[in-house]
Write a protein that holds these residues in place. Sequence first.
Motif, short mmCIF file in Angstrom:
data_model
loop_
_atom_site.label_atom_id
_atom_site.label_comp_id
_atom_site.label_asym_id
_atom_site.label_seq_id
_atom_site.Cartn_x
_atom_site.Cartn_y
_atom_site.Cartn_z
N UNK A 242 39.29 47.30 41.85
CA UNK A 242 40.45 47.50 41.00
C UNK A 242 41.17 48.81 41.37
N UNK A 243 42.51 48.81 41.33
CA UNK A 243 43.25 50.04 41.59
C UNK A 243 42.98 51.08 40.49
N UNK A 244 43.20 52.37 40.78
CA UNK A 244 43.02 53.39 39.74
C UNK A 244 44.06 53.23 38.64
N UNK A 245 43.70 53.61 37.42
CA UNK A 245 44.62 53.48 36.28
C UNK A 245 44.59 54.77 35.44
N UNK A 246 45.64 54.96 34.68
CA UNK A 246 45.67 56.06 33.70
C UNK A 246 45.40 55.55 32.29
N UNK A 247 45.49 54.25 32.12
CA UNK A 247 45.17 53.64 30.84
C UNK A 247 43.70 53.28 30.77
N UNK A 248 43.38 52.14 30.16
CA UNK A 248 41.99 51.74 29.96
C UNK A 248 41.74 50.41 30.67
N UNK A 249 40.72 50.37 31.50
CA UNK A 249 40.35 49.17 32.25
C UNK A 249 38.90 48.82 31.93
N UNK A 250 38.69 47.65 31.32
CA UNK A 250 37.36 47.27 30.83
C UNK A 250 36.89 45.99 31.51
N UNK A 251 35.72 45.99 32.15
CA UNK A 251 35.18 44.76 32.73
C UNK A 251 34.49 43.91 31.67
N UNK A 252 34.47 42.60 31.88
CA UNK A 252 33.75 41.66 30.99
C UNK A 252 34.07 41.93 29.52
N UNK A 253 35.35 41.96 29.20
CA UNK A 253 35.79 42.31 27.85
C UNK A 253 35.88 41.07 26.95
N UNK A 254 35.17 41.04 25.83
CA UNK A 254 35.27 39.89 24.91
C UNK A 254 36.70 39.73 24.39
N UNK A 255 37.20 38.51 24.45
CA UNK A 255 38.57 38.26 23.98
C UNK A 255 38.60 37.63 22.59
N UNK A 256 37.49 37.04 22.15
CA UNK A 256 37.49 36.39 20.83
C UNK A 256 37.97 37.31 19.70
N UNK A 257 37.56 38.60 19.68
CA UNK A 257 38.04 39.46 18.59
C UNK A 257 39.55 39.72 18.65
N UNK A 258 40.17 39.45 19.79
CA UNK A 258 41.59 39.79 19.98
C UNK A 258 42.53 38.61 19.74
N UNK A 259 41.96 37.42 19.48
CA UNK A 259 42.81 36.25 19.26
C UNK A 259 42.57 35.69 17.86
N UNK A 260 43.57 34.99 17.35
CA UNK A 260 43.51 34.51 15.96
C UNK A 260 42.40 33.50 15.71
N UNK A 261 42.11 32.67 16.71
CA UNK A 261 41.06 31.66 16.52
C UNK A 261 39.66 32.28 16.46
N UNK A 262 39.53 33.52 16.95
CA UNK A 262 38.22 34.21 16.99
C UNK A 262 37.18 33.39 17.75
N UNK A 263 37.63 32.82 18.87
CA UNK A 263 36.72 32.05 19.71
C UNK A 263 37.09 32.29 21.16
N UNK A 264 36.20 31.88 22.06
CA UNK A 264 36.49 31.97 23.48
C UNK A 264 35.66 33.01 24.20
N UNK A 265 35.81 33.02 25.53
CA UNK A 265 34.99 33.87 26.37
C UNK A 265 35.60 35.23 26.66
N UNK A 266 35.17 35.81 27.77
CA UNK A 266 35.54 37.18 28.13
C UNK A 266 36.64 37.20 29.19
N UNK A 267 37.34 38.33 29.24
CA UNK A 267 38.23 38.60 30.36
C UNK A 267 37.42 39.25 31.47
N UNK A 268 37.63 38.81 32.69
CA UNK A 268 36.95 39.47 33.81
C UNK A 268 37.30 40.96 33.81
#
Length: 292
Positions: A1-27
């Motif tokens: 991954x290129x360098x960033x000044x923000x936040x870069x998270x591997x294997x990030x759970x996406x369920x807490x971020x979507x309304x259905x509260x279901x689903x897998x992770x973001x690479x």
Amino acid sequence: MPPVRGKLTPDAPLAPLVWFKSGGKAQWLFEPKDVADLQDFLAGLAPDVPVMALGLGSNLIVRDGGVPGVVVRLGKNFSKVTRIDDQTLDCGGGASGILVSSTARDSGIAGLEFLRSIPGTVGGFVRMNGGAYGREVKDILIDCDVVIRSGELVTMPLSELGYTYRHSELTDGAIVVAARFRGEAGEPSAIQAEMDRISAAREASQPLRSKTGGSTFKNPDGAKAWELVDKAGCRGLTLGGAQVSEKHTNFLINTGAATSAEIEALGEEVRRRVKEQSGVELQWEIQRVGKQ
């Protein structure tokens, strides 16, 4: 991954971020610090790595196998809304419909009240030509700033977006980082009254307090999706932990611990029954992303 000044998270759970509260992770989940950070990151990212923007996750099924590549989420630095003149607002791609409509009210700008009822961000409803209560984004949009997959920042006028019903011609990986909306002069009290009317109508007709994904299917020409679903006998239909809402049949609900596979399969069963009953092939409005 290129360098960033923000936040870069591997294997990030996406369920807490979507309304259905279901689903897998973001690479990878990338939350850029600013537009330049996003540009630099995309410019340095291998061209074959897929990129997807995530807003409030209100109109989205993230499949259980997760999302390969990079999911970009615009945070507070992209959420500002400022008045340009008596009729125009400049809105960050991460700003919510509620913030945009409230700022319009405070600025005496009418015509943006319908955004109060769209549970998403500027980036999402500009891409989708979001709409409700008789109006769509195409009715108020002047232009938008988009970071395309190569990292280039471009400004696209309304005429270049190719808007149709709940669709634009924005390319995959393009991320809307800002937009200008134009309304008309209005009285803040009258604008608030219209926003209150819209809020009450939504509360009365939609299962807003459930884990849902908003309108599931597009309205076919000359018909309403919810009526077709209802006539096909699908009100309250369940599959695992997923259910067709009793309150509004164009909404699917996670009643507890539904998987995304169950939610999507229920939607497909509804489509099958509607086609069998009425001959109409419903089209998904909810975006479905990731691996099964």
